[in-house]
Scaffold this motif. Structure first.
Motif, PDB file in Angstrom:
ATOM      1  N   TYR A   1      34.588  37.678   7.300  1.00  0.00           N
ATOM      2  CA  TYR A   1      35.020  37.204   8.629  1.00  0.00           C
ATOM      3  C   TYR A   1      35.445  38.378   9.509  1.00  0.00           C
ATOM      4  N   SER A   2      34.977  38.345  10.748  1.00  0.00           N
ATOM      5  CA  SER A   2      35.395  39.346  11.730  1.00  0.00           C
ATOM      6  C   SER A   2      35.233  38.726  13.111  1.00  0.00           C
TER       7      SER A   2
ATOM      8  N   MET B   1      39.442  50.224   9.814  1.00  0.00           N
ATOM      9  CA  MET B   1      39.256  48.867   9.262  1.00  0.00           C
ATOM     10  C   MET B   1      39.291  48.853   7.741  1.00  0.00           C
ATOM     11  N   ALA B   2      38.757  49.908   7.101  1.00  0.00           N
ATOM     12  CA  ALA B   2      38.737  49.907   5.630  1.00  0.00           C
ATOM     13  C   ALA B   2      40.163  49.852   5.076  1.00  0.00           C
ATOM     14  N   ASN B   3      41.057  50.614   5.659  1.00  0.00           N
ATOM     15  CA  ASN B   3      42.441  50.605   5.178  1.00  0.00           C
ATOM     16  C   ASN B   3      43.179  49.340   5.593  1.00  0.00           C
TER      17      ASN B   3
ATOM     18  N   GLY C   1      40.264  40.270   9.665  1.00  0.00           N
ATOM     19  CA  GLY C   1      39.100  40.116  10.544  1.00  0.00           C
ATOM     20  C   GLY C   1      39.474  40.005  12.012  1.00  0.00           C
ATOM     21  N   ASP C   2      40.617  39.389  12.295  1.00  0.00           N
ATOM     22  CA  ASP C   2      41.093  39.312  13.681  1.00  0.00           C
ATOM     23  C   ASP C   2      41.424  40.702  14.223  1.00  0.00           C
ATOM     24  N   LEU C   3      41.877  41.563  13.328  1.00  0.00           N
ATOM     25  CA  LEU C   3      42.293  42.887  13.789  1.00  0.00           C
ATOM     26  C   LEU C   3      41.109  43.732  14.276  1.00  0.00           C
TER      27      LEU C   3
ATOM     28  N   TYR D   1      42.363  45.791  17.292  1.00  0.00           N
ATOM     29  CA  TYR D   1      42.430  47.258  17.264  1.00  0.00           C
ATOM     30  C   TYR D   1      41.195  47.950  17.828  1.00  0.00           C
ATOM     31  N   TYR D   2      40.035  47.283  17.750  1.00  0.00           N
ATOM     32  CA  TYR D   2      38.796  48.027  18.036  1.00  0.00           C
ATOM     33  C   TYR D   2      37.975  47.472  19.197  1.00  0.00           C
ATOM     34  N   GLU D   3      37.727  46.169  19.238  1.00  0.00           N
ATOM     35  CA  GLU D   3      36.844  45.674  20.295  1.00  0.00           C
ATOM     36  C   GLU D   3      37.569  45.490  21.632  1.00  0.00           C
ATOM     37  N   HIS D   4      38.877  45.358  21.578  1.00  0.00           N
ATOM     38  CA  HIS D   4      39.614  45.368  22.840  1.00  0.00           C
ATOM     39  C   HIS D   4      39.924  46.818  23.187  1.00  0.00           C
ATOM     40  N   LYS D   5      39.238  47.319  24.163  1.00  0.00           N
ATOM     41  CA  LYS D   5      39.475  48.697  24.603  1.00  0.00           C
ATOM     42  C   LYS D   5      39.072  48.769  26.072  1.00  0.00           C
TER      43      LYS D   5
END
Lengths: 293, 124
Positions: free
Chosen positions: A86-87, A153-155, A204-206, A210-214
């Protein structure tokens, strides 16, 4: 006499990205529609105090939804969701409240969201200002704090989507976002909600948080607050989106309004609603006055 | 007065239902360090605390290392931002917190440990 809250919960079917979702939402109040978006890995229960606040509900039809895979919005049928990780991405985050507003036939609602829902308030003001009369970003910024973005994301999955780790730890981890001034029972309620999340959903929400909201500086400058007013509220104890991060956004968006909330953290709506409403009510009054003029 | 009183912690934690439950099944050492010279080991076997005292050079699956000033900031009744949790202190103030699976698994216990240390410090 029975003690019953004035909140009604129902299910609605929404098709987003070609997939039909059975979505749970709760509502209370009458008047200007106010859509409410929850934080990553949690659900609409966060807004229970707001939905019981008559000073809000006497003028606003408050609608809080559980995103698919969250709360009482189960994973969709017809999709083998268990076969992939999930992402959640920016497009889905934007399309979802837009679709809900369309299906409910809401006329230029207000949107307020917290954490990833707060970032979304900024994306909505940027991408579709014609749809919303105002958005309120609670704990929003151009991007989440770089110290956390750099974790990767891996961590993030290692901490929050790890077979060796009980989901009670996801709840416990939320302490990092909570003001020490919060009543203990509210702290535990936030942790409870996070401990109830579906497997891998918070992590998956993160991806969005953290990444797609920029938002670029240029994009921030282009937000037209005459079309869709943008309000920013950030708690002083939020290390993920601190007041300085929100200030950097506020400095770029012409006409937006930013207030730092003292003694509150990343979950102000639940941490201490009695404090949070002191910041929210003037904003809602302003939106109401503008709507009447 | 030392910022950490390990015997006072052992006494209070040993009677604390939340801490005892949160540590269930843990085997190993939980190490607390104050600067480079002061180290304490809490030893556990199958979730039971079997010892609390000065640390040794053995392995520790879970550890927290902070300066005396950082510990004082974290153990204040109302810590300043972002000393209010171990994790935010690690990311925003360079406190050292282990990143093992066990650390994540026992975060509820670590949170309670900090509350107990805070209560002890307030009690003096």
């Amino acid at each position: 006499m029975a003690k019953i809250e004035p909140i009604q919960g129902r299910y609605i079917y929404l098709t987003v990205g070609g997939i039909e979702y059975r979505v749970y939402f709760e509502e209370a109040g009458n008047g200007i529609p106010l859509l409410l978006g929850h934080t990553a890995g949690s659900d609409g229960r966060q807004y229970r105090h707001l939905l019981n606040d008559q000073e809000v509900t006497r003028n606003f039809r408050c609608i809080v939804f559980d995103l698919p895979y969250h709360g009482k919005s189960l994973p969709p049928h017809g999709v083998q969701w268990w076969t992939h990780e999930y992402s959640i991405g920016k497009k889905f985050m934007i399309d979802f409240p837009n679709t809900l507003a369309e299906v409910l036939e809401l006329k230029r609602p207000v949107y307020m969201g917290s954490s990833m829902g707060g970032h979304l308030a900024i994306d909505l003001a940027l991408e579709c200002p014609e749809r919303y009369r105002a958005t309120i970003a609670v704990e929003g910024a151009l991007q989440s704090a770089i110290e956390y973005v750099d974790v990767g994301m891996a961590n993030i999955r290692r901490e929050f989507d790890n077979p060796n780790v009980n989901r009670a730890s996801t709840g416990a981890a939320m302490l990092l976002n909570i003001s020490p001034y919060s009543p203990e029972e509210n702290v535990r309620e936030i942790q409870w909600e996070y401990s109830c999340g579906g497997p891998g959903i918070f992590a998956g929400d993160l991806n969005y948080y953290y990444y797609e909201h920029k938002v670029s500086e240029q994009e921030a400058r282009s937000i037209d607050t005459s079309k869709c007013m943008l309000y920013l509220l950030t708690g002083e104890y939020d290390p993920n989106t601190s007041p300085s991060e929100t200030q950097a956004l506020a400095d770029l968006v012409p006409g937006c309004k930013f207030t730092e909330m003292k003694q509150l953290g990343h979950f102000p709506v639940t941490e201490d609603y009695t404090k949070f409403r002191n910041y929210l009510l003037p904003i809602l009054s302003e939106i109401k006055a503008k709507s009447e003029s | 007065m030392a910022v950490i009183n390990i015997q006072a912690f052992k006494e209070r934690a040993g009677k604390d239902p939340e801490f005892l439950r949160a540590m269930r099944y843990y085997d190993g050492v939980l190490r607390i360090s104050v600067g480079d010279t002061e180290t304490y080991d809490l030893k556990f076997h199958d979730g039971k605390m079997t010892g609390a005292g000065p640390g040794d050079a053995g392995p520790a699956t879970i550890f927290v290392k902070a300066t005396e000033e950082q510990w004082s900031a974290m153990l204040a009744e109302y810590p300043k931002p972002f000393y209010h949790s171990l994790q935010s202190s690690a990311v925003r103030h360079d406190v050292v917190l282990s990143g093992t699976d066990a650390t994540f698994a026992y975060l509820p216990a670590l949170n309670r440990m900090m509350q107990i240390l805070r209560m002890n410090r307030k009690a003096g």
